[in-house]
Design a protein around this motif. Sequence first.
Motif, PDB file in Angstrom:
ATOM      1  N   PHE A   1      48.966  82.629  55.022  1.00 12.96           N
ATOM      2  CA  PHE A   1      49.757  83.945  54.710  1.00 12.96           C
ATOM      3  C   PHE A   1      50.274  84.184  53.334  1.00 12.96           C
ATOM      4  CE2 PHE A   1      52.886  87.199  55.298  1.00 12.96           C
ATOM      5  CZ  PHE A   1      52.145  88.277  55.821  1.00 12.96           C
ATOM      6  N   TYR A   2      50.148  85.422  52.906  1.00 11.22           N
ATOM      7  CA  TYR A   2      50.709  85.585  51.597  1.00 11.22           C
ATOM      8  C   TYR A   2      51.855  86.653  51.688  1.00 11.22           C
ATOM      9  CZ  TYR A   2      46.395  83.424  50.970  1.00 11.22           C
ATOM     10  OH  TYR A   2      45.012  82.617  51.216  1.00 11.22           O
ATOM     11  N   GLY A   3      52.517  86.863  50.550  1.00  9.13           N
ATOM     12  CA  GLY A   3      53.530  87.667  50.465  1.00  9.13           C
ATOM     13  C   GLY A   3      54.972  87.349  50.036  1.00  9.13           C
ATOM     14  N   HIS A   4      54.889  86.253  49.422  1.00  7.54           N
ATOM     15  CA  HIS A   4      56.018  85.738  48.656  1.00  7.54           C
ATOM     16  C   HIS A   4      55.754  85.924  46.948  1.00  7.54           C
ATOM     17  CE1 HIS A   4      56.777  84.226  52.674  1.00  7.54           C
ATOM     18  NE2 HIS A   4      58.130  84.538  52.711  1.00  7.54           N
TER      19      HIS A   4
ATOM     20  N   THR B   1      52.664  86.865  45.829  1.00  8.98           N
ATOM     21  CA  THR B   1      51.170  87.137  45.670  1.00  8.98           C
ATOM     22  C   THR B   1      50.779  87.797  46.914  1.00  8.98           C
ATOM     23  OG1 THR B   1      50.406  85.056  46.578  1.00  8.98           O
ATOM     24  CG2 THR B   1      50.964  85.149  44.204  1.00  8.98           C
ATOM     25  N   ASP B   2      49.626  88.519  46.873  1.00  4.69           N
ATOM     26  CA  ASP B   2      49.129  89.078  48.456  1.00  4.69           C
ATOM     27  C   ASP B   2      47.650  88.727  48.463  1.00  4.69           C
ATOM     28  OD1 ASP B   2      47.733  90.450  46.236  1.00  4.69           O
ATOM     29  OD2 ASP B   2      48.538  92.370  46.626  1.00  4.69           O
ATOM     30  N   ASN B   3      47.103  87.596  47.976  1.00  7.17           N
ATOM     31  CA  ASN B   3      45.795  87.100  47.816  1.00  7.17           C
ATOM     32  C   ASN B   3      45.385  85.662  47.396  1.00  7.17           C
ATOM     33  OD1 ASN B   3      44.573  87.048  44.915  1.00  7.17           O
ATOM     34  ND2 ASN B   3      45.734  88.777  44.921  1.00  7.17           N
TER      35      ASN B   3
ATOM     36  N   ASP C   1      45.286  84.594  43.434  1.00  5.36           N
ATOM     37  CA  ASP C   1      46.476  84.797  42.641  1.00  5.36           C
ATOM     38  C   ASP C   1      47.388  83.554  43.186  1.00  5.36           C
ATOM     39  OD1 ASP C   1      45.953  86.939  41.252  1.00  5.36           O
ATOM     40  OD2 ASP C   1      47.180  88.317  42.390  1.00  5.36           O
ATOM     41  N   GLU C   2      47.296  83.049  44.311  1.00 12.96           N
ATOM     42  CA  GLU C   2      48.371  82.108  44.907  1.00 12.96           C
ATOM     43  C   GLU C   2      47.518  80.723  44.240  1.00 12.96           C
ATOM     44  OE1 GLU C   2      51.149  81.274  48.375  1.00 12.96           O
ATOM     45  OE2 GLU C   2      50.762  82.856  47.024  1.00 12.96           O
TER      46      GLU C   2
ATOM     47  N   ARG D   1      61.275  89.188  46.236  1.00 14.71           N
ATOM     48  CA  ARG D   1      59.895  89.952  46.372  1.00 14.71           C
ATOM     49  C   ARG D   1      60.195  91.685  46.616  1.00 14.71           C
ATOM     50  NH1 ARG D   1      60.478  86.353  50.674  1.00 14.71           N
ATOM     51  NH2 ARG D   1      61.070  87.210  52.720  1.00 14.71           N
TER      52      ARG D   1
ATOM     53  N   TYR E   1      57.217  82.422  56.587  1.00 20.03           N
ATOM     54  CA  TYR E   1      58.416  83.003  56.601  1.00 20.03           C
ATOM     55  C   TYR E   1      59.491  82.184  57.369  1.00 20.03           C
ATOM     56  CZ  TYR E   1      56.669  87.235  54.627  1.00 20.03           C
ATOM     57  OH  TYR E   1      56.029  88.229  53.796  1.00 20.03           O
TER      58      TYR E   1
END
Length: 309
Positions: A35-38, A40-42, A45-46, A116, A225
């Motif tokens: 899961f991304y969201g810290h 980056t969103d993909n 990029d991570e 973020r 998270y």
Amino acid sequence: MTNSSPDFAQAITELVSIRDFFRWAASEFVAAKLFYGHGTDNPWDEAEQLVLHALHLNPPLADEWLDARLTRAEKERVVANIQRRIEERIPAAYITGQAWFAGMPFVVDERVLVPRSPIAELIEKQFAPWLSAEPQQILDLCTGSGCIGIACAYAFPDAEVQLSDISFDALAVAEENIHQHDLADRVFALQSDLFESLLGQRFDLIVSNPPYVDADDMASLPQEYHAEPELGLASGVDGLDFTRRLLAEAADHLTENGVLVVEVGNSWPALEEAYPGLSFTWVEFERGGHGVFVLNAADLRSARKHGLI
């Protein structure tokens, strides 16, 4: 995890270039259903973030570097980062020890949330059109890493900024960032439960990204998270335990023309339902994000006078 775990040793042996490791890492992240969201969103990029960190390089990387060959030691560092991300399910920022906010790097670790907040966009615009004058006294409440307050210090170079948090662990990270950005002459960290240690102080601008995750969302958050401190996320059944206290007390700590900016994320519908008499201004962001409201001192004092908060 996937049915077939990545062959990390094979990657070290067979992959050659930076491009190879970007592609391989991104593929393994997809397979692992991360899961991304810290930050980056993909997966690409991570992968870029973790590969370049191991090589002591910063993104974005010029195309001519992508086919550069790596030494075995470099490959081992890259693979170690990728392996931790997949097996431990922790945010990439906790592996690299760094996160970017408002275009600036900040030290982060498991003692603080990963920066973020969409409030970065407001800071870059100097909170236009809500501030009537440049603030002289700013409070970053629930500061965590200190990123919001420190970014405000750059946006308003004549302002004094107070970073406040209930967590001594978080404040230790904030202190690191104050010194990393060479702002110790006008940015200060203070331990406080809400305004408890700030009695008598008033601010032209109070910015807060407090805990606001409700019980249902906490129970369903992805594993990444849960690597973050729960103290910075959870805020009761409806996510508003902290925000209720903040609204009740903020007016006493704002100057006459002071402004309050608060992020409540997905709890914004619950907030509007809980305070139907308050005229929240909800910020619209160009780069994405939601659940940030603005209230001025006059609105807060009027609401308190009429028993709305």
